[in-house]
Scaffold this active site. Structure first.
Site, PDB file in Angstrom:
ATOM      1  N   SER A 118     -17.115  -6.882 -34.143  1.00 24.34           N
ATOM      2  CA  SER A 118     -16.195  -7.269 -35.113  1.00 24.34           C
ATOM      3  C   SER A 118     -15.485  -6.379 -35.892  1.00 24.34           C
ATOM      4  CB  SER A 118     -17.361  -7.990 -36.360  1.00 24.34           C
ATOM      5  OG  SER A 118     -17.765  -8.911 -35.677  1.00 24.34           O
ATOM      6  N   HIS A 139     -12.659  -8.651 -28.148  1.00 26.30           N
ATOM      7  CA  HIS A 139     -13.222  -9.503 -29.092  1.00 26.30           C
ATOM      8  C   HIS A 139     -12.756 -10.936 -28.957  1.00 26.30           C
ATOM      9  CE1 HIS A 139     -12.691 -10.548 -33.530  1.00 26.30           C
ATOM     10  NE2 HIS A 139     -13.868 -10.636 -33.261  1.00 26.30           N
ATOM     11  N   GLU A 151      -8.872 -10.751 -28.368  1.00 29.56           N
ATOM     12  CA  GLU A 151      -8.280  -9.526 -28.814  1.00 29.56           C
ATOM     13  C   GLU A 151      -8.780  -8.193 -27.728  1.00 29.56           C
ATOM     14  OE1 GLU A 151      -7.515  -7.777 -33.276  1.00 29.56           O
ATOM     15  OE2 GLU A 151      -9.286  -8.678 -32.796  1.00 29.56           O
ATOM     16  N   ASN A 189     -10.136  -8.934 -37.560  1.00 29.67           N
ATOM     17  CA  ASN A 189     -11.416  -9.018 -38.547  1.00 29.67           C
ATOM     18  C   ASN A 189     -10.817  -8.313 -39.945  1.00 29.67           C
ATOM     19  OD1 ASN A 189     -13.164 -10.771 -37.405  1.00 29.67           O
ATOM     20  ND2 ASN A 189     -14.231  -9.411 -36.017  1.00 29.67           N
TER      21      ASN A 189
END
Length: 284
Positions: A118, A139, A151, A189
């Site tokens: 994260s 991600h 990502e 995030n």
């Protein structure tokens, strides 16, 4: 077809395993907790059934075929033949560093490691490996089988070839990759955790209840989920851990975790995975 080793059989790990298997990969799902592994076959069958109902793209999935491509193990040595390793363990730097040090004895020269974290720096984790050029952040968004975006995060030493391989891997899963540079929280995030934390502060301050906060986001901004629904989906413990990482890295008070979030985590109210968070769930 290539083999993907997935480390961590939590929410994200199970979703990644299903997504890879549904797209033809052989998957080794690894977790150090035998109790977690024992529950995985039942959990995966339930998840595949749920995703088939939720997504037209998954409607044609054959449950037994997908589950037949996934095997389980507690020994990291079983990942030695994997072409990709996707790491999804707890959002804790010390735990991740121990894992990456242990992978030194497992990974061959050609294996690529995708960090599905994260907020923790890809560069920092890659430094624990003998081949940091083979480490990249991927991600995945939650829930993995339903969301198109991934990502891809370039660490300081990540090679161009690894980025290319990561983009091809993401594409093979039916997703679109967006490449960004390494910085704690990346893009998604660093933004989303501010939304979730501030939404929790609105509840904490008595400005509105969870339903009102989420309704404004969905009806006012066109979001499919509100920030507190999203926090429950991710897991409130993961949200708090990620906020702590961001606060430590940036030393910026805007990442200070809301006291209500911390209290809920201490009480075991973790969201969907515990059955109760900002909302109550009967179908976990």
């Amino acid at each position: 077809m290539a083999t993907v080793g997935v480390i961590g059989a939590g929410v994200m790990g199970k979703d990644v395993a299903i997504t890879c298997a549904a797209n033809g990969y052989d998957v080794i799902l690894s977790d150090h907790d035998p109790d977690v592994l024992a529950a995985v076959p039942r959990d995966l069958r339930r998840l595949v059934r749920k995703f088939r109902m939720m997504s037209p793209a998954a409607a044609a999935w054959k449950t037994d075929e997908i589950l037949g491509r996934i095997r389980y193990g507690a020994d990291l040595g079983e990942l030695a033949g994997a072409d990709w390793i996707v790491e999804n363990i707890v959002e804790d730097l010390a735990a991740k560093e121990r894992l990456y040090l242990a992978l030194r004895d497992v990974c061959g020269e050609s294996v690529r490691i995708a960090v599905n974290t994260s907020c923790i720096s890809i560069t920092k984790l890659a430094a624990c490996t003998p081949r940091p050029q083979n480490v990249v952040g991927i991600h995945f968004m939650n829930p993995v089988p339903l969301l198109e975006c991934a990502e891809v995060v370039r660490g300081y030493h990540t090679s161009d070839d690894t980025i290319k391989q990561a983009e091809e891997f993401v594409r093979s899963l039916g997703k679109r990759s967006i490449v960004v540079n390494d910085m704690p929280g990346f893009v998604s995030n660093r933004l989303s955790h501010l939304f979730m934390n501030e939404a929790a502060f609105l509840v904490h301050d008595g400005v509105a209840g969870p339903e009102q906060v989420d309704a404004i986001f969905k009806l006012g901004y066109g979001h499919r989920m509100g920030p507190l629904e999203t926090a429950d989906l991710i897991g409130l413990d993961t949200v708090v851990n990620s906020l702590n990482v961001l606060y430590e890295e940036f030393q910026d008070s805007k990442f200070r975790a809301c006291p209500t979030l911390k209290k809920m985590v201490a009480a075991g109210l973790l969201g969907r995975k515990s059955g109760k968070g900002f909302y109550t769930y009967a179908d976990r």
